[in-house]
Design a protein around this motif. Structure first.
Motif, PDB file in Angstrom:
ATOM      1  N   VAL A  61       0.840  -1.197   0.000  1.00 13.73           N
ATOM      2  CA  VAL A  61       0.000   0.000   0.000  1.00 13.73           C
ATOM      3  C   VAL A  61       0.875   1.247   0.000  1.00 13.73           C
ATOM      4  O   VAL A  61       0.643   2.200  -0.740  1.00 13.73           O
ATOM      5  CB  VAL A  61      -0.922   0.014   1.237  1.00 13.73           C
ATOM      6  CG1 VAL A  61      -1.696   1.322   1.307  1.00 13.73           C
ATOM      7  CG2 VAL A  61      -1.868  -1.169   1.205  1.00 13.73           C
ATOM      8  N   THR A  62       1.899   1.238   0.852  1.00 12.64           N
ATOM      9  CA  THR A  62       2.764   2.409   0.977  1.00 12.64           C
ATOM     10  C   THR A  62       3.743   2.509  -0.178  1.00 12.64           C
ATOM     11  O   THR A  62       3.951   3.589  -0.734  1.00 12.64           O
ATOM     12  CB  THR A  62       3.531   2.357   2.312  1.00 12.64           C
ATOM     13  OG1 THR A  62       2.600   2.168   3.374  1.00 12.64           O
ATOM     14  CG2 THR A  62       4.305   3.638   2.542  1.00 12.64           C
ATOM     15  N   TYR A  63       4.354   1.410  -0.546  1.00 18.08           N
ATOM     16  CA  TYR A  63       5.420   1.451  -1.546  1.00 18.08           C
ATOM     17  C   TYR A  63       4.877   1.661  -2.961  1.00 18.08           C
ATOM     18  O   TYR A  63       5.475   2.377  -3.770  1.00 18.08           O
ATOM     19  CB  TYR A  63       6.235   0.155  -1.495  1.00 18.08           C
ATOM     20  CG  TYR A  63       7.561   0.255  -2.220  1.00 18.08           C
ATOM     21  CD1 TYR A  63       8.638   0.908  -1.636  1.00 18.08           C
ATOM     22  CD2 TYR A  63       7.741  -0.309  -3.480  1.00 18.08           C
ATOM     23  CE1 TYR A  63       9.862   1.002  -2.289  1.00 18.08           C
ATOM     24  CE2 TYR A  63       8.959  -0.224  -4.136  1.00 18.08           C
ATOM     25  CZ  TYR A  63      10.017   0.436  -3.544  1.00 18.08           C
ATOM     26  OH  TYR A  63      11.218   0.521  -4.190  1.00 18.08           O
ATOM     27  N   ILE A  64       3.736   1.038  -3.256  1.00 17.32           N
ATOM     28  CA  ILE A  64       3.166   1.131  -4.600  1.00 17.32           C
ATOM     29  C   ILE A  64       1.910   1.996  -4.614  1.00 17.32           C
ATOM     30  O   ILE A  64       1.716   2.831  -5.494  1.00 17.32           O
ATOM     31  CB  ILE A  64       2.839  -0.281  -5.147  1.00 17.32           C
ATOM     32  CG1 ILE A  64       4.129  -1.057  -5.402  1.00 17.32           C
ATOM     33  CG2 ILE A  64       2.021  -0.198  -6.421  1.00 17.32           C
ATOM     34  CD1 ILE A  64       3.905  -2.477  -5.887  1.00 17.32           C
ATOM     35  N   GLY A  65       1.033   1.800  -3.620  1.00 11.17           N
ATOM     36  CA  GLY A  65      -0.272   2.445  -3.641  1.00 11.17           C
ATOM     37  C   GLY A  65      -0.279   3.915  -3.269  1.00 11.17           C
ATOM     38  O   GLY A  65      -0.938   4.720  -3.928  1.00 11.17           O
ATOM     39  N   ALA A  99       6.829   8.503   0.854  1.00 13.08           N
ATOM     40  CA  ALA A  99       5.914   7.986  -0.158  1.00 13.08           C
ATOM     41  C   ALA A  99       5.183   9.120  -0.876  1.00 13.08           C
ATOM     42  O   ALA A  99       5.000   9.086  -2.100  1.00 13.08           O
ATOM     43  CB  ALA A  99       4.910   7.032   0.483  1.00 13.08           C
ATOM     44  N   VAL A 100       4.770  10.130  -0.113  1.00 12.76           N
ATOM     45  CA  VAL A 100       4.089  11.282  -0.715  1.00 12.76           C
ATOM     46  C   VAL A 100       5.049  12.053  -1.622  1.00 12.76           C
ATOM     47  O   VAL A 100       4.679  12.456  -2.738  1.00 12.76           O
ATOM     48  CB  VAL A 100       3.514  12.200   0.384  1.00 12.76           C
ATOM     49  CG1 VAL A 100       3.005  13.511  -0.218  1.00 12.76           C
ATOM     50  CG2 VAL A 100       2.390  11.499   1.130  1.00 12.76           C
ATOM     51  N   ALA A 101       6.279  12.243  -1.153  1.00 11.83           N
ATOM     52  CA  ALA A 101       7.275  12.940  -1.975  1.00 11.83           C
ATOM     53  C   ALA A 101       7.556  12.160  -3.256  1.00 11.83           C
ATOM     54  O   ALA A 101       7.743  12.755  -4.332  1.00 11.83           O
ATOM     55  CB  ALA A 101       8.568  13.125  -1.177  1.00 11.83           C
ATOM     56  N   THR A 102       7.581  10.846  -3.165  1.00 14.62           N
ATOM     57  CA  THR A 102       7.778  10.016  -4.359  1.00 14.62           C
ATOM     58  C   THR A 102       6.622  10.195  -5.332  1.00 14.62           C
ATOM     59  O   THR A 102       6.823  10.309  -6.551  1.00 14.62           O
ATOM     60  CB  THR A 102       7.902   8.534  -3.962  1.00 14.62           C
ATOM     61  OG1 THR A 102       8.991   8.373  -3.067  1.00 14.62           O
ATOM     62  CG2 THR A 102       8.131   7.664  -5.191  1.00 14.62           C
ATOM     63  N   GLY A 103       5.403  10.231  -4.810  1.00 16.67           N
ATOM     64  CA  GLY A 103       4.242  10.429  -5.668  1.00 16.67           C
ATOM     65  C   GLY A 103       4.258  11.774  -6.363  1.00 16.67           C
ATOM     66  O   GLY A 103       3.926  11.880  -7.551  1.00 16.67           O
ATOM     67  N   MET A 104       4.661  12.834  -5.645  1.00 18.76           N
ATOM     68  CA  MET A 104       4.743  14.157  -6.249  1.00 18.76           C
ATOM     69  C   MET A 104       5.859  14.225  -7.283  1.00 18.76           C
ATOM     70  O   MET A 104       5.722  14.878  -8.331  1.00 18.76           O
ATOM     71  CB  MET A 104       4.953  15.203  -5.158  1.00 18.76           C
ATOM     72  CG  MET A 104       3.747  15.397  -4.239  1.00 18.76           C
ATOM     73  SD  MET A 104       2.278  15.964  -5.125  1.00 18.76           S
ATOM     74  CE  MET A 104       2.782  17.639  -5.561  1.00 18.76           C
ATOM     75  N   THR A 105       6.974  13.562  -6.985  1.00 19.16           N
ATOM     76  CA  THR A 105       8.068  13.511  -7.962  1.00 19.16           C
ATOM     77  C   THR A 105       7.619  12.788  -9.225  1.00 19.16           C
ATOM     78  O   THR A 105       7.924  13.213 -10.355  1.00 19.16           O
ATOM     79  CB  THR A 105       9.287  12.787  -7.359  1.00 19.16           C
ATOM     80  OG1 THR A 105       9.682  13.445  -6.154  1.00 19.16           O
ATOM     81  CG2 THR A 105      10.456  12.787  -8.337  1.00 19.16           C
ATOM     82  N   MET A 106       6.905  11.690  -9.036  1.00 16.15           N
ATOM     83  CA  MET A 106       6.404  10.929 -10.180  1.00 16.15           C
ATOM     84  C   MET A 106       5.428  11.761 -11.002  1.00 16.15           C
ATOM     85  O   MET A 106       5.443  11.713 -12.242  1.00 16.15           O
ATOM     86  CB  MET A 106       5.736   9.643  -9.680  1.00 16.15           C
ATOM     87  CG  MET A 106       5.260   8.712 -10.778  1.00 16.15           C
ATOM     88  SD  MET A 106       4.862   7.060 -10.135  1.00 16.15           S
ATOM     89  CE  MET A 106       3.515   7.462  -8.998  1.00 16.15           C
ATOM     90  N   TYR A 107       4.583  12.549 -10.324  1.00 13.33           N
ATOM     91  CA  TYR A 107       3.672  13.407 -11.080  1.00 13.33           C
ATOM     92  C   TYR A 107       4.455  14.444 -11.891  1.00 13.33           C
ATOM     93  O   TYR A 107       4.141  14.700 -13.056  1.00 13.33           O
ATOM     94  CB  TYR A 107       2.684  14.127 -10.167  1.00 13.33           C
ATOM     95  CG  TYR A 107       1.857  15.119 -10.953  1.00 13.33           C
ATOM     96  CD1 TYR A 107       0.816  14.679 -11.770  1.00 13.33           C
ATOM     97  CD2 TYR A 107       2.165  16.482 -10.951  1.00 13.33           C
ATOM     98  CE1 TYR A 107       0.094  15.580 -12.541  1.00 13.33           C
ATOM     99  CE2 TYR A 107       1.444  17.377 -11.723  1.00 13.33           C
ATOM    100  CZ  TYR A 107       0.420  16.925 -12.512  1.00 13.33           C
ATOM    101  OH  TYR A 107      -0.287  17.806 -13.313  1.00 13.33           O
ATOM    102  N   GLY A 164      12.726  -4.778  -6.149  1.00 15.33           N
ATOM    103  CA  GLY A 164      12.758  -5.677  -5.003  1.00 15.33           C
ATOM    104  C   GLY A 164      12.116  -5.054  -3.786  1.00 15.33           C
ATOM    105  O   GLY A 164      11.665  -5.763  -2.877  1.00 15.33           O
ATOM    106  N   GLY A 165      12.073  -3.719  -3.755  1.00 16.24           N
ATOM    107  CA  GLY A 165      11.384  -3.051  -2.661  1.00 16.24           C
ATOM    108  C   GLY A 165       9.917  -3.421  -2.597  1.00 16.24           C
ATOM    109  O   GLY A 165       9.334  -3.519  -1.510  1.00 16.24           O
TER     110      GLY A 165
END
Length: 588
Positions: free
Chosen positions: A63-67, A288-296, A337-338
């Motif tokens: 949920v955290t890593y992917i979702g 996780a939130v920072a990763t999502g914003m970076t991905m956006y 692998g994460g």
């Protein structure tokens, strides 16, 4: 279709081997798994730091890593506010719940319910939790395997079997120590993945400033919403009330979590582990939130969902990893692998927890004279059974259809009522087994009612923010809006058609999913409290050790003061009965 290199496959295989090796090490190291107490609690001698890390990754699943990054990509960064309620959560857990469980030395958290209420309440909660945990195990294994197999050439069946078999093996042979120390390794891999995606992704889009500029253009710059409307998907109030209660339920009443607290060498260390683990979970949520914003920011002008590169939001992170690091052999293997580690950590926690529940709530209850060696063999056997069941459920997940959605939504129903029952036991001295059972039933019913209502009248907040395809080579020049529901246990669903709801039903059942825990837990507590005032509802006597420490002090001062007052009145009455005859004699 992207492809992993041979080096990536070797890295993925090596990570699974390391996890298995940790289990073998703890299986043969001294007497670490020669008794049930050692197998489930590590002889209560584990230091706070690995327990804290294990707490983080046992909750931080796929949920955290992917979702979570996918949800942030679609709905914006408001979910990041969840990290701020962790101080409240840690204070409540370490003050109200943890001291009770640790001092009672329970192996299964549901032993408390038996001591405080009765076996009916205990097994009512146990049955619901075990059923859902088994179903959730299959989903935990399947979700990342599906995502990875869709955007790489990884075989879905091989992914499911690899995760299921390796995790079942090291959890079964190594016990809680293997689970905890493997979690430490897996946490390092997951955090490495977040950090690398944030740093490299930010550099690719031109820095933090450019990323924020793209977020503002995409209407994703609002961090806090103070609106009082309960249908707002993520408002300040839904996060700090519903989100806090949800986290308290997860970190204060779940078997896999309480088991870790009780594996610490002292209550002080257990509280230290809880504080570090709960605050650490907040740090991971920020990542996780920072990763999502970076991905956006990376896909701001060419959305992969609209372009057709992926079909589901939960496939975005694997795609993002391959786009960033495919040219560096081995690195995609580590970062993908994460996702495996996210599944392994959660699966191992649930497996060990289910084995503990089976051992303490069933085997020890019905066969209390079973020799320790046979008992340990039995619980290891059940670990294997639950592991096999999780693999089977994972293969059944694609064919479940709407049943899967119902199963996922049931997960949001259980946490609140269970939290309510534990609160009744620890805080409300009057509560007894009848009031707890009635409260539990009403809590579940209210949760089911609102979940079914939300399916019939989907909330308008399910609609995501605009996604651009301006720079896509084929479909450029337009903006699209993705419709998506909230994340439920690692799987994102995208309804193709949303019925136009009646205004009243739409407002009633369209409340934020974070308010569900508030509704169900408060219903359980209030109904249980009211029933406790009925003639059959009040508890006669309660062992003080079953109440929360601060509640013990409160009730002691109130009831002991009242008892002293009553005792004083009785003494005065007795003295009067002695004085009155003397007065009568004097008159005569």
């Amino acid at each position: 279709m992207t492809s992993l290199s041979v080096v990536d496959y070797l890295v993925l295989t090596g990570m699974l081997v390391v996890c298995a090796a940790i289990g073998i090490y703890h299986a043969f190291r001294g007497t670490s798994t020669h008794s049930g107490r050692e197998y489930f609690l590590g002889s209560r001698g584990i230091s706070p730091f690995p327990v804290a890390v294990s707490l983080v990754v046992s909750v931080m699943s796929a949920v955290t890593y992917i979702g979570t990054p996918a949800d942030v990509y679609i709905h914006g960064p408001k979910f990041g506010l969840m990290c701020l309620n962790k101080v409240i959560v840690a204070f409540v857990v370490t003050t109200v719940m943890l001291p009770v469980f640790y001092r009672l030395e329970v192996t299964s958290v549901y032993e408390y319910l038996d001591r405080r209420f009765n076996k009916v309440v205990r097994y009512g909660v146990v049955s619901l939790e075990m059923f859902f945990s088994t179903m959730y195990l299959g989903i935990v294994v399947y979700a990342p395997a599906l995502a990875l197999s869709t955007v790489t050439d990884l075989n879905l069946t091989l992914s499911v079997l690899s995760i299921g078999i390796v995790c079942t093996f090291y959890t079964t042979v190594g016990g809680i120590k293997a689970v905890i120390w493997t979690d430490v390794f897996q946490a390092a891999v997951m955090m490495l993945g977040f950090i690398l995606m944030i740093i490299v992704g930010t550099l690719r889009i031109g820095g933090v400033g450019e990323g924020w500029h793209r977020a503002k253009e995409g209407d994703r710059s609002q961090l806090v919403d103070f609106g009082l409307d309960p249908t707002i998907r993520l408002s300040f109030w839904s996060i700090f009330i519903g989100g806090s209660l949800f986290s308290i339920s997860a970190m204060g009443t779940k078997q896999s979590v309480v088991q870790r607290y009780n594996s610490c060498s002292s209550e002080r260390n257990a509280k230290m582990a809880a504080w570090m683990g709960i605050l650490g979970l907040g740090v991971v949520e920020i990542a996780a939130v920072a990763t999502g914003m970076t991905m956006y920011g990376y896909y701001a002008y060419c959305d992969p969902l609209s372009e057709g590169r992926v079909g589901r939001p939960d496939q975005l992170i694997p795609l993002f990893i391959m786009d960033l690091f495919q040219s560096i052999p081995g690195l995609p293997g580590i970062l993908l692998g994460g996702a495996f580690c996210a599944s392994l950590s959660t699966m191992s926690s649930i497996l060990n927890g289910l084995a503990a529940i089976t051992g303490r709530d069933f085997i020890k209850v019905f066969w209390d004279k079973m020799p320790e060696a046979h008992y340990l063999l039995a619980v290891k056997g059940f670990s294997i059974i639950y592991g096999v069941l999780s693999i089977l459920v994972a293969f059944l997940v694609p064919s479940l259809g709407k049943v899967l959605q119902i199963t996922l939504t049931l997960g949001g129903i259980f946490g609140g009522p269970v939290l309510g029952v534990f609160c009744l036991g620890m805080i409300v001295r009057r509560a007894n087994s009848i009031s707890a059972l009635v409260g539990l039933i009403f809590g579940v019913l209210i949760g089911v009612t609102f979940q079914v209502g939300s399916l019939l009248y989907p909330p308008s907040s399910a609609e995501g923010l605009p996604l651009s395809v301006d720079s896509c080579p084929i479909i450029g020049g337009s903006n699209v809006t993705l419709v998506s529901s909230s994340i439920e246990y690692g799987v994102l669903t995208t309804p193709s058609d949303i019925a136009e709801a009646d205004v009243f039903e739409g407002r009633l059942f369209g409340i934020s999913f974070l308010h569900y825990t508030t509704l169900t837990s408060l219903t359980t507590i209030l109904v249980g409290f009211v029933v406790s005032f009925l003639p059959f509802g009040e508890q006669d006597e309660v062992d003080k050790s079953l109440l929360s420490p601060f509640v013990q002090g409160f009730y002691s001062s109130v009831y002991e003061g009242e008892a002293a007052k009553q005792s004083g009145l009785r003494d005065e009455a007795e003295q009067m009965t002695l004085v009155i005859p003397k007065i009568e004699d004097a008159k005569v």
